[in-house]
Design a protein around this motif. Structure first.
Motif, mmCIF file in Angstrom:
data_model
loop_
_atom_site.group_PDB
_atom_site.id
_atom_site.type_symbol
_atom_site.label_atom_id
_atom_site.label_comp_id
_atom_site.label_asym_id
_atom_site.label_seq_id
_atom_site.Cartn_x
_atom_site.Cartn_y
_atom_site.Cartn_z
ATOM 1 N N LEU A 269 0.811 -1.215 0.000
ATOM 2 C CA LEU A 269 0.000 0.000 0.000
ATOM 3 C C LEU A 269 0.846 1.267 0.000
ATOM 4 N N VAL A 270 2.041 1.169 -0.491
ATOM 5 C CA VAL A 270 2.963 2.297 -0.484
ATOM 6 C C VAL A 270 2.281 3.506 -1.109
ATOM 7 N N PRO A 271 2.373 4.683 -0.586
ATOM 8 C CA PRO A 271 3.101 5.123 0.588
ATOM 9 C C PRO A 271 2.276 5.110 1.869
ATOM 10 N N ASP A 272 1.065 4.565 1.818
ATOM 11 C CA ASP A 272 0.168 4.645 2.969
ATOM 12 C C ASP A 272 0.170 3.402 3.858
ATOM 13 N N ALA A 273 1.106 2.489 3.655
ATOM 14 C CA ALA A 273 1.097 1.227 4.392
ATOM 15 C C ALA A 273 1.168 1.443 5.901
ATOM 16 N N GLY A 274 2.034 2.310 6.356
ATOM 17 C CA GLY A 274 2.151 2.561 7.794
ATOM 18 C C GLY A 274 0.891 3.146 8.387
ATOM 19 N N LEU A 275 0.293 4.051 7.661
ATOM 20 C CA LEU A 275 -0.949 4.684 8.119
ATOM 21 C C LEU A 275 -2.083 3.666 8.198
ATOM 22 N N VAL A 276 -2.200 2.834 7.182
ATOM 23 C CA VAL A 276 -3.252 1.817 7.178
ATOM 24 C C VAL A 276 -3.018 0.815 8.311
ATOM 25 N N GLY A 277 -1.779 0.367 8.491
ATOM 26 C CA GLY A 277 -1.465 -0.572 9.569
ATOM 27 C C GLY A 277 -1.755 0.005 10.937
ATOM 28 N N ALA A 278 -1.389 1.239 11.157
ATOM 29 C CA ALA A 278 -1.647 1.891 12.444
ATOM 30 C C ALA A 278 -3.148 2.029 12.688
ATOM 31 N N VAL B 26 -5.574 0.105 11.476
ATOM 32 C CA VAL B 26 -6.129 -1.222 11.769
ATOM 33 C C VAL B 26 -5.791 -1.625 13.198
ATOM 34 N N LEU B 27 -4.549 -1.431 13.598
ATOM 35 C CA LEU B 27 -4.142 -1.786 14.955
ATOM 36 C C LEU B 27 -4.934 -0.986 15.990
ATOM 37 N N ALA B 28 -5.088 0.294 15.755
ATOM 38 C CA ALA B 28 -5.837 1.139 16.691
ATOM 39 C C ALA B 28 -7.296 0.710 16.776
ATOM 40 N N SER B 29 -7.868 0.269 15.676
ATOM 41 C CA SER B 29 -9.282 -0.111 15.672
ATOM 42 C C SER B 29 -9.536 -1.457 16.340
ATOM 43 N N THR B 30 -8.490 -2.255 16.546
ATOM 44 C CA THR B 30 -8.673 -3.577 17.158
ATOM 45 C C THR B 30 -8.737 -3.516 18.666
#
Length: 64
Positions: free
Chosen positions: A35-44, A46-50
């Motif tokens: 998902l470059v360049p948004d991979a970190g944002l998407v991962g964060a 998802v983690l926050a929503s769990t």
């Protein structure tokens, strides 16, 4: 970098399996971001929503 992914990810994965201090990191799958360049944002996000506690929170508890 896309043609030389194995030069970075393979040694990183070996290092994690061998030296990871936290057991769950030994089984971590290391792959290039799709998902470059948004991979970190998407991962964060998802983690926050769990509702999973952050690493800082977990480490803070361990030091008590």
């Amino acid at each position: 970098m896309s043609r030389a992914v194995h030069l970075f990810f393979d040694p990183l994965a070996r290092h994690l399996r061998r030296y990871a201090a936290m057991p769950f990191l030994r089984e971590l799958r290391v792959v290039p971001a799709e998902l470059v360049p948004d991979a970190g944002l998407v991962g964060a996000s998802v983690l926050a929503s769990t509702g999973v506690p952050s690493v800082a929170t977990v480490l803070g508890r361990a030091s008590r």
